[in-house]
Design an enzyme around this catalytic site. Sequence first.
Site, PDB file in Angstrom:
ATOM      1  N   HIS A  53       0.857  -1.180   0.000  1.00  0.00           N
ATOM      2  CA  HIS A  53       0.000   0.000   0.000  1.00  0.00           C
ATOM      3  C   HIS A  53       0.897   1.234   0.000  1.00  0.00           C
ATOM      4  O   HIS A  53       2.023   1.206   0.512  1.00  0.00           O
ATOM      5  CB  HIS A  53      -0.885   0.022   1.241  1.00  0.00           C
ATOM      6  CG  HIS A  53      -1.960  -1.005   1.249  1.00  0.00           C
ATOM      7  ND1 HIS A  53      -3.107  -0.869   1.999  1.00  0.00           N
ATOM      8  CD2 HIS A  53      -2.077  -2.200   0.604  1.00  0.00           C
ATOM      9  CE1 HIS A  53      -3.880  -1.923   1.813  1.00  0.00           C
ATOM     10  NE2 HIS A  53      -3.277  -2.749   0.988  1.00  0.00           N
ATOM     11  N   GLU A  72       0.926   3.888   1.777  1.00  0.00           N
ATOM     12  CA  GLU A  72       1.367   4.328   3.105  1.00  0.00           C
ATOM     13  C   GLU A  72       2.523   3.482   3.621  1.00  0.00           C
ATOM     14  O   GLU A  72       3.519   4.010   4.128  1.00  0.00           O
ATOM     15  CB  GLU A  72       0.227   4.244   4.129  1.00  0.00           C
ATOM     16  CG  GLU A  72      -1.008   5.037   3.781  1.00  0.00           C
ATOM     17  CD  GLU A  72      -2.070   4.208   3.072  1.00  0.00           C
ATOM     18  OE1 GLU A  72      -1.763   3.535   2.059  1.00  0.00           O
ATOM     19  OE2 GLU A  72      -3.222   4.231   3.531  1.00  0.00           O
ATOM     20  N   CYS A 124      -6.232   1.922   5.846  1.00  0.00           N
ATOM     21  CA  CYS A 124      -6.861   0.673   6.281  1.00  0.00           C
ATOM     22  C   CYS A 124      -6.239   0.228   7.614  1.00  0.00           C
ATOM     23  O   CYS A 124      -5.276   0.842   8.080  1.00  0.00           O
ATOM     24  CB  CYS A 124      -6.649  -0.404   5.213  1.00  0.00           C
ATOM     25  SG  CYS A 124      -4.944  -0.994   5.115  1.00  0.00           S
ATOM     26  N   CYS A 138      -2.391  -0.351   7.408  1.00  0.00           N
ATOM     27  CA  CYS A 138      -1.644   0.899   7.299  1.00  0.00           C
ATOM     28  C   CYS A 138      -1.735   1.710   8.588  1.00  0.00           C
ATOM     29  O   CYS A 138      -0.748   2.319   9.010  1.00  0.00           O
ATOM     30  CB  CYS A 138      -2.141   1.700   6.109  1.00  0.00           C
ATOM     31  SG  CYS A 138      -1.782   0.882   4.532  1.00  0.00           S
TER      32      CYS A 138
END
Length: 158
Positions: A60, A62, A90, A93
């Site tokens: 992801h 992040e 999410c 993260c």
Amino acid sequence: MITAAEYETHLYWMKKAIAIAKVAGKSGEIPVGAIIIDSTNQILAQSGNRKEKQQDPTAHAEVLAIRAASQMYQDWHLNDCTLYVTLEPCPMCAGAIIHARLKQVVYGVDDPKTGAFRSTANFADAPFSNHRPNVIGGIAETDCRQLLQQWFMKSRKS
């Protein structure tokens, strides 16, 4: 409540995160972009989603930005840093953000399915969190939402 000057600063960085998200979207990734800046407003790291390219469920934007910023800092403590991300993080993260001790998280649009700072959970204020970053949502919200909606509409037609 943030001041007008703070809002302008957040908007400046969010526009840069949106540009990164657009690049990710053009490469077939869900268009999410992230930037980490330090206390002097210098970019430490930036990334878009790369789950498809790397075939890695943890890739992801992040997480990739946190990894890169930690390498740049030569320290996993990102206490004085701010993360800008186009979509509410999410749970994975959010956990990485908390463990990295990021000072602040600024995101664009809420994620009603998996958002872990406001939408479905609040990791920042949860009893299990050993760090509580300042969280600001809704910066360039319309632009971030439209980018995601357009990408999903286009990908569903293909």
